[in-house]
Design a protein around this motif. Structure first.
Motif, PDB file in Angstrom:
ATOM      1  N   SER A  55       4.397  54.028   1.015  1.00  0.00           N
ATOM      2  CA  SER A  55       5.110  54.177   2.077  1.00  0.00           C
ATOM      3  C   SER A  55       5.114  55.329   2.430  1.00  0.00           C
ATOM      4  O   SER A  55       5.475  55.834   3.667  1.00  0.00           O
ATOM      5  CB  SER A  55       6.482  53.334   1.897  1.00  0.00           C
ATOM      6  N   ASN A  58       1.937  56.766   4.195  1.00  0.00           N
ATOM      7  CA  ASN A  58       1.277  56.262   5.366  1.00  0.00           C
ATOM      8  C   ASN A  58      -0.058  56.123   5.651  1.00  0.00           C
ATOM      9  O   ASN A  58      -0.706  56.847   6.599  1.00  0.00           O
ATOM     10  CB  ASN A  58       2.225  56.533   6.631  1.00  0.00           C
ATOM     11  N   PRO A  81       0.041  50.590   8.222  1.00  0.00           N
ATOM     12  CA  PRO A  81       0.143  50.494   9.695  1.00  0.00           C
ATOM     13  C   PRO A  81      -1.005  49.940  10.387  1.00  0.00           C
ATOM     14  O   PRO A  81      -1.868  49.830   9.826  1.00  0.00           O
ATOM     15  CB  PRO A  81       0.286  51.899   9.909  1.00  0.00           C
TER      16      PRO A  81
END
Ligand SMILES: O=C(NCCO)c1cc(-c2ccc(F)cc2)cc(O)c1O
Ligand SMILES: [Mg+2]
Length: 214
Positions: A55, A58, A81
């Motif tokens: 996290s 990314n 993402p």
């Protein structure tokens, strides 16, 4: 004939998890491993550390070495993402067959490419076969005697860039002493240890996070 543990793990996912819901797949596997049969997934405790590293990073390009049943594949891919890609390598064809179905049940097949074969054979082919320049994040969870040679191979193939993060499972149990010595003493890495426990047990284990400095 008798089913295998990965087959029984998949049945538990198909019975208790909701199609397209990665968290329910993760919970179903953790419940199966705590209450029915231990299996060598990274697990929920180390999995939360994995989640926080992913996290924070990314990453767009992720490599996982060692898919097993796809538990950590699902944990990582659910956090990526749109447009990000995870390539996961698995040597064992039976594991790969189960992992494909677990990843599909989670609805993450568009983000994940599962490749069957030996990491030592596929790492040198990443650029020409998958159009990968460098990886942003690598999760090492395959044969423990392959962590060090494969890390050196990734360096030699130019697959690591300044800031690429390697996260290695099982650095205490079963242990990867040669890999640890390398990343902790090499001037090319900044390394730190996340103390935890062997999945679903009270035994010590941990994750080593190593940033490649170029
Ligand atoms: O071999 C492993 N992975 C590569 C093959 O897929 C592996 C083994 C163990 C483990 C096993 C037996 C025990 F007694 C203790 C630990 C744990 C893990 O997390 C692992 O990733
Ligand atoms: Mg492991």
């Amino acid at each position: 004939t008798k089913s295998t543990r990965p087959q029984r793990l998949l049945k538990a996912v198909q019975k208790h998890a909701t199609r397209g819901d990665p968290q329910s797949v993760i919970s179903a596997i953790d419940h199966f491993c705590r209450h029915s049969e231990w299996a060598m997934n990274v697990g929920d405790e180390k999995g939360c550390i994995l989640d926080s590293v992913v996290s924070e990073l990314n990453p767009e390009k992720v490599l996982e070495l060692g898919t097993y049943c796809g538990y950590s594949t699902v944990r990582i891919a659910r956090l990526l993402p749109p447009g990000a890609r995870l390539i996961t390598l698995e040597f064992n064809a039976d594991y790969a067959a189960i992992a494909r179905q677990v990843i599909a049940w989670a609805g993450l097949e568009d983000k994940v490419q599962l490749v069957e074969g030996a990491s030592g054979d596929w790492i040198p082919r990443m650029k020409e076969h998958f159009g990968i320049e460098t990886f942003d994040f690598v999760f090492l969870d395959h044969w423990k005697d392959r962590y060090l040679p494969d890390t050196k191979l990734m360096e030699d193939c130019g697959l690591l860039r300044k800031g690429t993060v390697l996260l290695a499972d099982n650095v205490i149990c079963p242990g990867v002493p040669d890999y640890l010595e390398y990343v902790r003493n090499s001037l090319s890495y900044k390394s730190c240890y996340f103390k935890s426990h062997l999945e679903y047990t009270k035994a010590e284990d941990g994750l080593e996070k190593s940033v490649f400095l170029g």
